[in-house]
Structure formats: structure tokens, C-alpha cells
Design a protein around this motif. Structure first.
Motif, short mmCIF file in Angstrom:
data_model
loop_
_atom_site.label_atom_id
_atom_site.label_comp_id
_atom_site.label_asym_id
_atom_site.label_seq_id
_atom_site.Cartn_x
_atom_site.Cartn_y
_atom_site.Cartn_z
N PHE A 55 12.49 -0.30 0.42
CA PHE A 55 11.13 0.05 0.79
C PHE A 55 10.21 -0.46 -0.33
CE2 PHE A 55 13.61 2.95 3.23
CZ PHE A 55 12.87 3.18 4.38
N VAL A 56 9.22 -1.22 0.05
CA VAL A 56 8.21 -1.70 -0.90
C VAL A 56 6.95 -0.89 -0.62
CG1 VAL A 56 6.85 -3.67 -1.70
CG2 VAL A 56 9.23 -4.00 -0.96
N CYS A 57 6.47 -0.15 -1.61
CA CYS A 57 5.34 0.75 -1.41
C CYS A 57 4.17 0.34 -2.29
CB CYS A 57 5.74 2.18 -1.76
SG CYS A 57 7.18 2.78 -0.85
N VAL A 58 3.01 0.17 -1.67
CA VAL A 58 1.78 -0.12 -2.39
C VAL A 58 0.68 0.75 -1.81
CG1 VAL A 58 2.38 -2.49 -3.00
CG2 VAL A 58 1.16 -2.05 -0.89
N SER A 59 -0.39 0.91 -2.57
CA SER A 59 -1.50 1.70 -2.04
C SER A 59 -2.82 1.23 -2.63
CB SER A 59 -1.31 3.19 -2.35
OG SER A 59 -1.51 3.43 -3.73
#
Length: 117
Positions: A55-59
Motif C-alpha cells: 500500500f502506498v499512502c500519500v495525503s
């Protein structure tokens, strides 16, 4: 496999987000809530182990996706604001950026400024 009861503890500040932000913002360097486990990010070019899902998570990229080195991932999750002003051109730019990422599935959640989605 037997299934048992799971107890979920509600954070004492869950009913007051302003108080929660203040408390955890002030205390984050010396106190970590017991249900939060900090992890160090891995380098963007780290190979994915066989049989794993990455899972690649950015915000909150706020239209600032140029130059982000995204790792390969099976799932890309973008949370938070992805534009600065919510302009159609910013939405198109974000959509084009999503198309350049090497992920199989993409999901995002629109927050505060995106009630029109």
C-alpha cells in the motif's frame, strides 16, 4: 479458526477533534497513543517482497505532485486535499498524475474542500 470478541477502545478525545489535535500536536514528540505504532518509511525504490501487498499512502498533495518519487505499489491511497483551489484544471492534473503511477488499484478520499465530488 475460532472467532472471538474484539474490543475497540474509543479515544478519549474522539468527540472533540479540536481538543484531540491540540493534545496530540503538543504531546506527539514525547507521547505516543498506545494504539499508534510509528514506522519508518522505506526508500521509494525498495523491491516488494514476493507474496506481499504494498500500500502506498500519500495525503494532502495540494497540486504539488511534480517531483514526487512514488514507489511501485499494488494499491495507492490518497487521503486529503489533492488540489489547492479545487479548480477543474487541478483535478485534471491530479487525474493525469494518478495515471502515471505504477499501481494496480487507486483509491482516494476527498476531504473538506471537495463536497462536490
Amino acid at each position: 479458526m475460532a472467532h472471538g470478541k474484539v474490543t475497540i477502545t474509543v479515544d478519549e478525545y474522539s468527540s472533540n477533534p479540536t481538543q484531540a489535535f491540540t493534545h496530540y500536536n503538543i504531546n506527539q514528540s514525547r507521547f505516543q497513543p498506545p494504539h499508534v505504532h510509528m514506522v519508518d518509511p522505506i526508500p521509494y525504490d525498495t523491491p516488494k517482497p514476493a507474496g506481499h501487498t504494498r500500500f502506498v499512502c500519500v495525503s494532502d498533495t495540494h497540486s504539488r505532485t511534480d517531483g514526487i518519487q512514488m514507489p511501485y505499489g499494488d494499491v495507492l491511497l490518497h487521503m486529503g486535499d489533492f488540489t489547492e483551489l479545487g479548480l477543474p484544471s487541478e483535478v485534471k492534473k491530479f487525474n493525469d498524475w494518478l495515471g502515471t503511477n505504477a499501481t494496480h488499484h487507486t483509491g482516494f478520499q476527498c476531504l473538506n474542500t471537495f463536497e462536490f465530488f
